[in-house]
Design an enzyme around this catalytic site. Structure first.
Site, short mmCIF file in Angstrom:
data_model
loop_
_atom_site.label_atom_id
_atom_site.label_comp_id
_atom_site.label_asym_id
_atom_site.label_seq_id
_atom_site.Cartn_x
_atom_site.Cartn_y
_atom_site.Cartn_z
N GLU A 195 15.53 -25.89 54.28
CA GLU A 195 14.88 -27.18 54.04
C GLU A 195 13.54 -27.28 54.77
OE1 GLU A 195 17.36 -30.69 54.01
OE2 GLU A 195 15.95 -31.68 55.37
N THR A 241 11.95 -32.39 51.73
CA THR A 241 12.29 -33.78 52.04
C THR A 241 11.24 -34.75 51.50
OG1 THR A 241 11.20 -33.78 54.18
CG2 THR A 241 13.51 -33.08 54.15
N TYR A 242 11.64 -36.01 51.54
CA TYR A 242 10.82 -37.10 50.98
C TYR A 242 10.68 -38.14 52.08
CZ TYR A 242 9.39 -39.87 46.89
OH TYR A 242 8.68 -40.57 45.95
N HIS A 275 13.99 -33.79 47.25
CA HIS A 275 14.69 -34.97 47.74
C HIS A 275 14.00 -36.19 47.12
CE1 HIS A 275 16.37 -32.99 51.66
NE2 HIS A 275 16.18 -32.07 50.70
N GLY A 305 18.04 -43.39 51.19
CA GLY A 305 16.79 -43.48 51.94
C GLY A 305 16.83 -44.60 52.97
N ALA A 315 22.45 -44.68 46.72
CA ALA A 315 22.23 -43.38 46.08
C ALA A 315 22.98 -43.29 44.75
CB ALA A 315 22.69 -42.26 47.03
N GLN A 324 13.94 -33.44 71.08
CA GLN A 324 13.91 -33.66 69.63
C GLN A 324 15.33 -33.81 69.07
OE1 GLN A 324 12.80 -30.19 67.37
NE2 GLN A 324 11.27 -31.38 66.27
P1 FAD Z 1 23.96 -44.15 50.22
O1 FAD Z 1 24.88 -43.23 49.52
O2 FAD Z 1 23.34 -45.24 49.43
O3 FAD Z 1 24.78 -44.76 51.46
C1 FAD Z 1 24.14 -45.53 52.48
C2 FAD Z 1 25.16 -46.49 53.07
O4 FAD Z 1 25.53 -47.44 52.08
C3 FAD Z 1 26.46 -45.82 53.52
O5 FAD Z 1 26.95 -46.50 54.65
C4 FAD Z 1 27.38 -46.02 52.32
O6 FAD Z 1 28.76 -46.01 52.69
C5 FAD Z 1 26.94 -47.40 51.85
N1 FAD Z 1 27.16 -47.65 50.42
C6 FAD Z 1 26.93 -46.80 49.41
N2 FAD Z 1 27.20 -47.41 48.22
C7 FAD Z 1 27.58 -48.67 48.53
C8 FAD Z 1 27.98 -49.80 47.75
N3 FAD Z 1 28.04 -49.76 46.41
N4 FAD Z 1 28.31 -50.96 48.41
C9 FAD Z 1 28.27 -51.03 49.75
N5 FAD Z 1 27.89 -49.98 50.54
C10 FAD Z 1 27.56 -48.84 49.92
N6 FAD Z 1 16.09 -39.61 53.97
C11 FAD Z 1 14.81 -39.64 53.50
O7 FAD Z 1 14.16 -40.70 53.57
N7 FAD Z 1 14.24 -38.53 52.95
C12 FAD Z 1 14.92 -37.35 52.81
O8 FAD Z 1 14.37 -36.38 52.31
C13 FAD Z 1 16.25 -37.28 53.30
N8 FAD Z 1 16.98 -36.15 53.17
C14 FAD Z 1 18.29 -36.12 53.57
C15 FAD Z 1 19.05 -34.96 53.36
C16 FAD Z 1 20.38 -34.91 53.75
C17 FAD Z 1 21.20 -33.66 53.49
C18 FAD Z 1 20.98 -36.05 54.37
C19 FAD Z 1 22.42 -36.01 54.82
C20 FAD Z 1 20.24 -37.21 54.58
C21 FAD Z 1 18.89 -37.26 54.18
N9 FAD Z 1 18.11 -38.42 54.34
C22 FAD Z 1 16.81 -38.46 53.88
C23 FAD Z 1 18.65 -39.59 55.05
C24 FAD Z 1 19.26 -40.65 54.11
O9 FAD Z 1 18.29 -41.14 53.22
C25 FAD Z 1 19.79 -41.77 55.00
O10 FAD Z 1 20.90 -41.34 55.74
C26 FAD Z 1 20.10 -43.06 54.27
O11 FAD Z 1 20.29 -44.10 55.25
C27 FAD Z 1 21.37 -43.00 53.45
O12 FAD Z 1 21.25 -42.18 52.39
P2 FAD Z 1 22.51 -41.89 51.42
O13 FAD Z 1 21.98 -41.08 50.31
O14 FAD Z 1 23.66 -41.40 52.19
O15 FAD Z 1 22.77 -43.42 50.93
#
Ligand code: FAD
Length: 284
Positions: free
Chosen positions: A16, A47-48, A76, A107, A124, A210
């Site tokens: 990554e 990443t984004y 991403h 995000g 997501a 870090q």
């Molecule tokens: P979601 O799946 O939307 O979940 C976020 C929270 O909402 C969780 O607590 C989940 O349980 C809850 N939730 C989900 N659906 C619902 C629903 N329907 N009702 C109520 N609660 C719900 N961030 C960036 O900005 N850029 C990147 O490039 C980036 N890359 C990443 C790569 C990896 C491998 C990982 C693990 C994380 C990355 N992140 C990145 C961080 C990520 O965007 C954050 O952790 C963000 O806060 C949550 O993303 P998610 O896709 O898990 O969100």
């Protein structure tokens, strides 16, 4: 090449990067890519920035990787700060460039939330469903072995993760330091009837300050045994040596536990990742 197909064929090994901000950082990334490509990774991911703050820079790196055709890229993409039209425009550009893999993320808001535009998708899962309906691509989602910091409970975290993973092709995890976190996540998803590939993310420790900051932001715990090993180290080279050793052990444990691949957070540097790769007897 689609990541879903690569995972169906066997284990994937991937790296990554984040999009560079300056010409110097751009040259550093180009050098890292040149050094890592000979390891024949399955894919690179880019990443984004929070709220889309790196929209064009991420796109440019991903499109360039796709054009060069050496290692397939995964872009991403986040919900926060994007309208449906923003997403469709970017995805159209990716399709035109031959990009076939997206990591669909919720995000986070940027440090100044007023910089983020309106969001048509909130979780997501909303983005995964939009991609499934309108774009023929391989879709990954994020998983948080130690539970997402915003999840009110472990059960809620796993429930929502299972919902999005049922519709996606695979999950990629946040970094963690003990194999048990991965095994527990996999078992909890299996108990919910979800058996899609979960690729663990590995972050080699190369800098003490870090890693503490990143762990706080992502909800990963630094175990006491690791803090104890790092605490007396003053020299950056010693920290890196221990970081490589710990990441090598974790990688070996994960593969022994049946992980479908390993994803390395490189922070745009190649040395630690290449050492871990060699220690594990991979690539080349
Ligand atoms: P979601 O799946 O939307 O979940 C976020 C929270 O909402 C969780 O607590 C989940 O349980 C809850 N939730 C989900 N659906 C619902 C629903 N329907 N009702 C109520 N609660 C719900 N961030 C960036 O900005 N850029 C990147 O490039 C980036 N890359 C990443 C790569 C990896 C491998 C990982 C693990 C994380 C990355 N992140 C990145 C961080 C990520 O965007 C954050 O952790 C963000 O806060 C949550 O993303 P998610 O896709 O898990 O969100």
């Amino acid at each position: 090449m689609r990541i879903a197909e690569l995972l169906a064929r066997g284990r994937t090994f991937s790296f990554e990067f984040f999009p560079p901000k300056t010409d110097e950082a751009q040259a550093q990334l180009a050098n890292t890519i040149t050094e890592l490509a000979p390891l024949k990774p399955s894919f690179f991911s880019v990443t984004y920035g929070a709220g889309g703050s790196t929209r064009t820079r991420t796109r440019d790196v991903v499109v360039e990787l796709a054009r060069s055709g050496v290692v397939p890229p995964m872009a991403h993409l986040t919900c926060v700060g994007h309208t449906r039209d923003d997403i469709n425009l970017l995805l159209g550009e990716y399709k035109a460039a031959g990009v076939e893999n997206i990591l669909a993320l919720g995000g986070d808001l940027p440090s100044d939330p007023s910089l983020a535009g309106p969001s048509d998708f909130h979780h997501a899962l909303d983005l995964v469903e939009h991609l499934r309906e309108h774009f023929d691509m391989s879709i990954g989602v994020a998983a948080h072995p130690e539970v997402h910091p915003r999840s009110p409970s472990r059960e809620s975290d796993r429930y929502h993760l299972a919902e999005k993973l049922r519709r996606a092709d695979f999950a990629m995890t946040q970094f963690f330091f003990e194999v048990q976190h991965y095994e527990r996540l996999r078992d909890e998803l299996a108990a919910l009837g979800v058996h899609k590939p979960i690729v663990p993310g590995i972050m080699p420790v190369t800098n003490k300050g870090q890693i503490v900051k990143m762990a706080q932001m992502s909800g990963a715990a630094i175990p006491q045994w690791l803090s104890d090993r790092l605490a007396p180290l003053e020299d950056a080279a010693d920290v890196r040596r221990v970081g490589v050793e710990v990441a090598t052990t974790l990688g070996a444990d994960l593969l022994a536990a049946g992980a479908p691949g390993l994803h390395f957070y490189t922070l745009n540097r190649s040395t630690a990742t290449r050492e871990i790769y060699a220690n594990l007897g991979l690539g080349g």
